[in-house]
Write a protein that holds these residues in place. Structure first.
Motif, mmCIF file in Angstrom:
data_model
loop_
_atom_site.group_PDB
_atom_site.id
_atom_site.type_symbol
_atom_site.label_atom_id
_atom_site.label_comp_id
_atom_site.label_asym_id
_atom_site.label_seq_id
_atom_site.Cartn_x
_atom_site.Cartn_y
_atom_site.Cartn_z
ATOM 1 N N LEU A 168 -18.293 -12.758 11.568
ATOM 2 C CA LEU A 168 -19.317 -13.467 10.769
ATOM 3 C C LEU A 168 -20.582 -13.765 11.683
ATOM 4 N N ARG A 169 -20.240 -13.820 12.847
ATOM 5 C CA ARG A 169 -21.180 -14.074 13.923
ATOM 6 C C ARG A 169 -22.177 -12.892 14.341
ATOM 7 N N THR A 170 -21.402 -11.924 14.200
ATOM 8 C CA THR A 170 -21.749 -10.536 14.627
ATOM 9 C C THR A 170 -22.707 -10.045 13.111
ATOM 10 N N ILE A 171 -22.373 -10.519 12.014
ATOM 11 C CA ILE A 171 -23.009 -9.984 10.674
ATOM 12 C C ILE A 171 -24.454 -10.752 10.766
ATOM 13 N N ALA A 172 -24.126 -12.137 11.130
ATOM 14 C CA ALA A 172 -25.301 -13.049 11.011
ATOM 15 C C ALA A 172 -26.505 -12.511 11.861
ATOM 16 N N ALA A 173 -26.167 -12.291 13.360
ATOM 17 C CA ALA A 173 -27.157 -11.771 14.122
ATOM 18 C C ALA A 173 -27.925 -10.395 13.810
ATOM 19 N N TYR A 174 -27.139 -9.657 13.135
ATOM 20 C CA TYR A 174 -27.424 -8.000 12.827
ATOM 21 C C TYR A 174 -28.411 -8.453 11.637
ATOM 22 N N SER A 175 -28.004 -9.466 10.601
ATOM 23 C CA SER A 175 -29.059 -9.400 9.381
ATOM 24 C C SER A 175 -30.390 -9.804 10.262
ATOM 25 N N PHE A 176 -30.351 -10.569 11.216
ATOM 26 C CA PHE A 176 -31.745 -11.065 11.754
ATOM 27 C C PHE A 176 -32.418 -9.864 12.352
ATOM 28 N N LYS A 177 -31.622 -9.148 13.052
ATOM 29 C CA LYS A 177 -32.399 -7.722 13.661
ATOM 30 C C LYS A 177 -32.939 -6.939 12.428
ATOM 31 N N LYS A 178 -31.983 -6.715 11.579
ATOM 32 C CA LYS A 178 -32.511 -5.609 10.571
ATOM 33 C C LYS A 178 -33.763 -6.256 9.929
ATOM 34 N N ILE A 180 -36.196 -8.068 10.997
ATOM 35 C CA ILE A 180 -37.545 -8.029 12.055
ATOM 36 C C ILE A 180 -37.627 -6.662 12.316
ATOM 37 N N GLY A 181 -36.872 -5.643 11.938
ATOM 38 C CA GLY A 181 -37.060 -4.350 12.317
ATOM 39 C C GLY A 181 -36.604 -3.982 13.860
ATOM 40 N N GLN A 182 -35.969 -4.795 14.343
ATOM 41 C CA GLN A 182 -35.274 -4.145 15.761
ATOM 42 C C GLN A 182 -34.037 -3.571 15.839
ATOM 43 N N PRO A 183 -33.346 -2.861 16.599
ATOM 44 C CA PRO A 183 -32.382 -2.398 16.733
ATOM 45 C C PRO A 183 -31.334 -3.486 16.902
ATOM 46 N N VAL A 184 -30.125 -3.340 16.057
ATOM 47 C CA VAL A 184 -28.807 -4.402 16.406
ATOM 48 C C VAL A 184 -28.635 -4.436 17.751
ATOM 49 N N ILE A 185 -28.023 -5.592 18.252
ATOM 50 C CA ILE A 185 -27.752 -5.566 19.614
ATOM 51 C C ILE A 185 -25.986 -5.964 19.749
ATOM 52 N N MET A 201 -28.746 -12.142 18.867
ATOM 53 C CA MET A 201 -30.140 -12.539 18.397
ATOM 54 C C MET A 201 -31.196 -11.966 18.975
ATOM 55 N N PHE A 202 -31.266 -12.410 20.167
ATOM 56 C CA PHE A 202 -32.490 -12.320 20.857
ATOM 57 C C PHE A 202 -32.994 -11.121 22.121
#
Ligand code: ACO
Length: 429
Positions: A168-178, A180-185, A201-202
């Motif tokens: 869930l943590r990974t899904i949450a961070a990826y949704s932020f990256k997506k 703002i148009g940045q590649p997922v980390i 996230m950052f």
């Protein structure tokens, strides 16, 4: 003390047992009421209804007390980590060194999501709220564990718990990256739970990213304070959905949806929107108070009031103090903190709020801390979901394995038409 009460209906007396909790909370057991009397009870909003007996979290709303498995939340916020507190909530005791290390390793190991799930993100418009993405992605996890979804099989459930906590943590961070148009980390499993979240996230692939230990400490504290709150709206939703024997992922996804509403976890986003609005309007906190008191307006003072707390929410107390501290440590200033303090002061000396015992709740100051951590407004309720997840899991697990897991199915008093004739369309006016 009596261990039963008498109820007189239509001249007949019925005896109903009393149940007393470990903190002397009293309940009248009405499980036989309808069978014996033909009556049901009505309690809209369930303010007087106990849906279960639970040994996870204790709240005394009059005194402002909150304890997880008997440990005050303030102590956990100061001394524990989110991973340790999650273990405590789910398994009922503080972990030993080896239990903690085993649990942490499982969380590290299961941090990735199936690569195919990355394509799901492309289907959402860039304006999608991350809570919409989170709920559907969490539910979609059930598509990847088709052989482990039996809620009655403890081995299968134990298999899923670290997976849902970590993913869930990974899904949450990826949704932020997506968004703002940045590649997922991708997650880095040498990092702790909270470090890894900040990293996903950052960090960006093109530059080094240094994790600030102050941010890690603040995040641990915030997630601990959100980790459980007994039978709140989203946890009751998780239990209700789970009571139909829906799988863990489906039940958690339902909890995410319930949390999203602004009367519940969505309030943290609404608070910051309200504070920004007050700032724009010349910082006039009294205008906001006036609108909140106006019975012709739907506006409420967001982050204020609580069904259970008729005293200061202990979580808000800790977050308020921590806000200042974090801003100082990060060398940041936020005018919203000043406005929030002024608004609180004005509300707490206003008879409307005093008479109704309306105090700041957990959401009043948390958004300001998330802002300081660089987390955008539409992610605040996602952060709440991340924090509340161990509570949802603990209740779902307790219901299935330690407790009464009858399907949740309230009744109603019907107030509609009695028998009505079906009229063909040509005969209707
Ligand atoms: N602003 C203005 N008036 C309020 C507020 C508020 N934030 N909260 C309650 N009241 C008033 C109600 O209008 C009502 O007044 P009345 O007696 O004159 O009719 C009285 O206080 C009692 O309120 P209820 O709505 O009956 O309280 P309830 O327990 O049903 O609702 C809730 C609790 C939903 C939290 C409510 O206080 C609210 O909407 N607060 C703002 C949203 C918020 O901060 N939600 C987060 C809660 S914490 C959490 O879920 C994580």
């Amino acid at each position: 003390m009596n261990n039963s009460v008498e109820l007189k209906i239509e001249g007949k007396t019925y005896t109903l047992p009393i149940i007393i909790g470990s903190q002397d909370e009293k309940a009248i057991d009405i499980r036989t009421l309808r069978n014996e009397t033909g009556y049901i009870t009505i309690d809209s909003g369930y303010g007087n209804t106990g849906s279960c007996q639970s040994s996870i979290t204790y709240i005394d709303g009059e005194k402002g007390i909150l304890r997880y498995r008997g440990i005050p939340v303030e102590v956990l916020a100061e001394k524990s980590t989110f991973v340790e507190t999650s273990y405590l909530l789910i398994y009922g005791h503080l972990p030993t060194k080896s239990e903690l290390s085993d649990f942490s390793n499982k969380l590290r190991y299961h941090s990735l999501i199936h690569e195919d799930m990355l394509h799901f993100y492309d289907g959402y418009p860039s304006t999608a709220h991350p809570m919409a993405i989170l709920s559907s992605m969490v539910c979609s996890l059930s598509a990847y564990y088709t052989d482990s979804l039996d809620p009655k099989d403890l081995e299968q459930v134990e298999h899923l718990i670290p997976r849902v906590l970590s993913k869930l943590r990974t899904i949450a961070a990826y949704s932020f990256k997506k968004s703002i148009g940045q590649p997922v980390i991708y997650p880095k499993n040498s990092l702790s739970y909270c470090e890894n979240f900040l990293h996903m996230m950052f960090a960006v692939p093109s530059e080094p990213y240094e994790i600030n230990p102050e941010a890690v400490a603040a995040l641990n504290m915030l997630l601990i304070l959100h980790a459980d709150h007994e039978q709140n709206c989203s946890t009751s939703t998780v239990r209700l959905v789970g009571s139909s024997d829906a799988n863990l992922f489906a039940s958690i996804a339902a909890g995410v949806c319930a949390l999203w509403g602004p009367k519940h976890g969505g309030a943290n986003q609404s608070v910051v929107e309200m504070l920004v609005e007050i700032e724009k309007n010349g910082r006039d906190v009294n205008a906001a108070l006036k609108a909140a008191k106006d019975k012709n307006s739907t506006f409420r003072l967001m982050g204020f009031g609580h069904r259970v707390y008729k005293n200061y929410d202990p979580r808000a107390k800790v977050i308020k103090a921590a806000c200042d501290n974090l801003l100082n440590k990060l060398k940041k200033k936020d005018p919203l903190l000043d406005i929030a303090r002024k608004l609180e002061e004005a509300a707490l000396s206003d008879s409307y709020f005093v008479e109704r015992k309306l105090f700041p709740n957990v959401d009043f100051y948390s958004g300001i801390m998330y802002r300081a951590l660089g987390i955008p407004k539409n992610m605040y309720t996602v952060m709440f979901s991340l924090g509340r997840l161990p509570g949802w899991i603990a209740h779902w697990r307790e219901m299935h394995f330690d407790n009464d897991d009858r399907i949740g199915r309230p009744r109603q008093i019907y107030t509609g038409e009695t028998l009505q004739e079906y009229r063909p369309i040509g005969d209707r006016n």
